[in-house]
Scaffold this active site. Sequence first.
Site, PDB file in Angstrom:
ATOM      1  N   ASP A 111      -3.126  -1.154  10.262  1.00 43.12           N
ATOM      2  CA  ASP A 111      -3.505  -0.829   8.923  1.00 43.12           C
ATOM      3  C   ASP A 111      -3.721  -2.494   8.420  1.00 43.12           C
ATOM      4  OD1 ASP A 111      -2.285   1.329   9.135  1.00 43.12           O
ATOM      5  OD2 ASP A 111      -0.359   0.496   8.571  1.00 43.12           O
ATOM      6  N   LYS A 157       0.509  -0.920  -0.005  1.00 42.82           N
ATOM      7  CA  LYS A 157       0.025  -0.167   0.193  1.00 42.82           C
ATOM      8  C   LYS A 157       0.622   1.000  -0.051  1.00 42.82           C
ATOM      9  CE  LYS A 157       0.740   0.971   4.277  1.00 42.82           C
ATOM     10  NZ  LYS A 157       1.485   2.767   5.084  1.00 42.82           N
TER      11      LYS A 157
END
Length: 299
Positions: free
Chosen positions: A152, A27
């Site tokens: 996350d 990401k």
Amino acid sequence: MNTQLNFADQQWAASLESGKAWPAPAKLNLFLHITGRRADGYHELQTLFQFLDIGDLLDFAITDDGQITCLHHLQGLNPEQDLCWRAARLLQKSTGCSAGAQIHLYKQLPMGGGLGGGSSDAATVLVALNALWNTQLSSEELAALGLSLGADVPIFVHAQAAWAEGVGEYLQAADPPEPIYLVIHPGVHVATGRVFSDPGLTRTCPPITMSDFILGRAGNVCEPLVRRLYPEVGEALDWLSNAGCEARMTGTGSCVFAALGDQAAAQNLLGSLPSRWTGWVARGRNQSPLMDRLQLFEN
């Protein structure tokens, strides 16, 4: 040696395409602001997550003995510290599943790079084993489990680019452009805890909106501090800037990135990368490759 990492170019691409391997994509934080600090020490933030078509890969062999084993090259890692093992065990205990699994992790994302590798690995374990064990938890239930493993993890479970707030648990689906990026790892491991505990970190950003981000009124408040603590990160940012790019840092670093006009431009710039760094050309993805793999399994 400069390296390009892309699912289409990996040794395990055949496994991915055949429906065997499961991706754990990287990401990017397209910006990162810290708006406050809670009484428990956690930071309130705003960020925009987007996935890349590069990352780790995992294979799973389901067993009937209830045992969970993890195979990878991360030496000296105890099972209790292994996010893959912890994710599998958490799902197993939460659902009362009697099956086991042998998990083979092909680790390619750098640790301490700000690309979310460990969280992505854990999310892929949750999503893949939920399907393979047929434990039938919803994505919301999987995300709730994942939050206990790391802030996350939920974004990787939901597998959709998102605007995030709180400690990262409040997510709103987003659809930013999906450019070609050049991502650089300058060869250092940034300790997230060191950055977030530093008294010099800016923690008073006023909240912004998506419109502010689109207008360029956003950045990464960790960057000045990381530049000071890890000069190599600053060197990589400056190299990208000197090449005419809008250089940014993802998360707390150490990886930096820039959006390029097209694949050829990104490859040309990658070819001039200093040999002391590693670089990848990758496309931004608003739907995670993990969702592509889950849909392949379900169909």
